[in-house]
Design an enzyme around this catalytic site. Sequence first.
Site, PDB file in Angstrom:
ATOM      1  N   PHE A   1       0.855  -1.190   0.000  1.00 20.04           N
ATOM      2  CA  PHE A   1       0.000   0.000   0.000  1.00 20.04           C
ATOM      3  C   PHE A   1       0.897   1.249   0.000  1.00 20.04           C
ATOM      4  O   PHE A   1       1.884   1.297   0.736  1.00 20.04           O
ATOM      5  CB  PHE A   1      -0.937   0.005   1.208  1.00 20.04           C
TER       6      PHE A   1
ATOM      7  N   ASP B   1       1.012  -4.771   8.647  1.00 18.79           N
ATOM      8  CA  ASP B   1      -0.101  -3.839   8.437  1.00 18.79           C
ATOM      9  C   ASP B   1      -1.364  -4.695   8.308  1.00 18.79           C
ATOM     10  O   ASP B   1      -1.507  -5.485   7.371  1.00 18.79           O
ATOM     11  CB  ASP B   1       0.140  -3.006   7.169  1.00 18.79           C
TER      12      ASP B   1
ATOM     13  N   TYR C   1     -11.254   2.423  10.144  1.00 21.55           N
ATOM     14  CA  TYR C   1     -12.449   2.792   9.365  1.00 21.55           C
ATOM     15  C   TYR C   1     -12.897   1.746   8.349  1.00 21.55           C
ATOM     16  O   TYR C   1     -13.870   1.949   7.640  1.00 21.55           O
ATOM     17  CB  TYR C   1     -12.243   4.140   8.648  1.00 21.55           C
ATOM     18  N   LYS C   2     -12.167   0.621   8.268  1.00 24.05           N
ATOM     19  CA  LYS C   2     -12.561  -0.395   7.284  1.00 24.05           C
ATOM     20  C   LYS C   2     -13.480  -1.416   7.956  1.00 24.05           C
ATOM     21  O   LYS C   2     -14.625  -1.116   8.254  1.00 24.05           O
ATOM     22  CB  LYS C   2     -11.310  -1.047   6.703  1.00 24.05           C
TER      23      LYS C   2
ATOM     24  N   ARG D   1     -12.471  -3.617  -7.304  1.00 23.66           N
ATOM     25  CA  ARG D   1     -12.332  -4.295  -6.014  1.00 23.66           C
ATOM     26  C   ARG D   1     -13.670  -4.279  -5.283  1.00 23.66           C
ATOM     27  O   ARG D   1     -14.276  -3.226  -5.111  1.00 23.66           O
ATOM     28  CB  ARG D   1     -11.264  -3.559  -5.204  1.00 23.66           C
TER      29      ARG D   1
HETATM   30  C1  PLP Z   1      -2.822  -1.462   3.838  1.00 24.30           C
HETATM   31  C2  PLP Z   1      -3.194  -0.047   4.180  1.00 24.30           C
HETATM   32  N1  PLP Z   1      -2.420   0.667   5.017  1.00 24.30           N
HETATM   33  C3  PLP Z   1      -2.728   1.949   5.350  1.00 24.30           C
HETATM   34  C4  PLP Z   1      -3.847   2.564   4.812  1.00 24.30           C
HETATM   35  C5  PLP Z   1      -4.214   3.979   5.108  1.00 24.30           C
HETATM   36  O1  PLP Z   1      -3.498   4.593   6.117  1.00 24.30           O
HETATM   37  P1  PLP Z   1      -4.070   5.955   6.717  1.00 24.30           P
HETATM   38  O2  PLP Z   1      -5.268   5.617   7.541  1.00 24.30           O
HETATM   39  O3  PLP Z   1      -2.948   6.524   7.490  1.00 24.30           O
HETATM   40  O4  PLP Z   1      -4.493   6.836   5.589  1.00 24.30           O
HETATM   41  C6  PLP Z   1      -4.680   1.852   3.953  1.00 24.30           C
HETATM   42  C7  PLP Z   1      -5.883   2.492   3.384  1.00 24.30           C
HETATM   43  O5  PLP Z   1      -6.574   2.019   2.569  1.00 24.30           O
HETATM   44  C8  PLP Z   1      -4.337   0.517   3.622  1.00 24.30           C
HETATM   45  O6  PLP Z   1      -5.106  -0.178   2.779  1.00 24.30           O
END
Ligand code: PLP
Length: 405
Positions: free
Chosen positions: A124, A194, A219-220, A364
Amino acid sequence: MMTLDEALAGDAADPLRHFRERFALPEGVIYLDGNSLGPLPRATVTAMDDMVRRQWGERLIRGWNEGWIDAPQRIGGKIARLIGADADEVIVADSTSANLFKAIVAALRRDPARRTVVTELGNFPTDLHVAEGAVGCVEGARLNAVARGDLGAAIGDDTALLLLTHVHYKTAERFDMAAWTERAHAAGALVLWDLSHSAGAVPVDLGGAGADLAVGCGYKYLNGGPGAPAFLYVAGRWQEGLGNPLSGWMGHEAPFAMEDRYRPAPGIRRWLAGTPPVIGMAALEAGVDLLLEADMAAITAKSIGLFDTMAAIGDALGLDCVSPRDAATRGSHISFRHPEAYQLCQALIAEDVIGDFRDPDILRLGLTPLYLGFEDVVRAGEILKVILTEQRHRDPRFAIRAAVT
Ligand SMILES: Cc1ncc(COP(=O)(O)O)c(C=O)c1O
């Protein structure tokens, strides 16, 4: 391919069915995007009302001693149950990006003889970008981003940290957490996972895998709301040995002693930096509480059923599925590669089927078992078929790119 009748029967027998009513989903919308932004739990509306009117409005600053100051640890302890961690190993703080920075710099400072962060090309973007910034803050450090097939060879004596996203944001491919953690440890390196596309979506056992560090979004699949605070896991054994480079006052041993010198708090609290975003935390807590009511084994079983249903639809439509067919090696979304993926996604949204697009060619679709049914997936497939057959996605209005794709 599943018929509509079979889908309805599947939904009638679904042990998670009752959770759908716990979400305020708009009528007529098929929401295949909970892996980007989870929908609104009904309990969050009540929690927000209480937070804003009573806690902020009436309790005012007294609220800090009535639950606000402990929220990062309290909610962290709840998330811990979803990711196989101990309650005192997880804290809710900052964004995933900021937590990545804290954890990467901390890992690089552990052993000056190890200077390299190894990660995957195509990870990501924020993981790669933050890692680039983090190595720039530590003398002699460097980032080695390689293709997935070259990761094993890239881990060596100089590796301070292996940084991997457990479930890939595009393809949904899932790393074997225990195996890769072991490989990193065998080389003397730490590992940082992550979990943004894993927490609440697939079974995660950080403790069982022996993982060192982890981060993830609120938030997911945790349904914490847009811009919800993120979480950070630091294994108990590292909590004294690693230092938070964002050494803010909330991570101080005694924040209200107002000392000039920084003294890190013992335990997970040292990973805080500044004042917690209390309103966002309350929304996240409501989302996490709801998820904790569900049985992870039922979520996993239904995720597999929803995937197989969508994959069969994709096969019948001749779509190129880039997500693994083997459930043990993937997350809870399905992705199709298509040269007009953006237009397809827009044409679906125009029909109230909301998925998302990932540059350059990925459609997706999030398959979130708490509130999606087999009927939703079958109906989404029918709409996709009409769009493709009638080439509705070729309408020029679907080619206009918005700021957020
Ligand atoms: C694997 C992954 N890491 C990090 C993030 C986003 O990080 P942040 O909340 O700091 O924008 C996402 C967002 O889609 C993600 O898919």
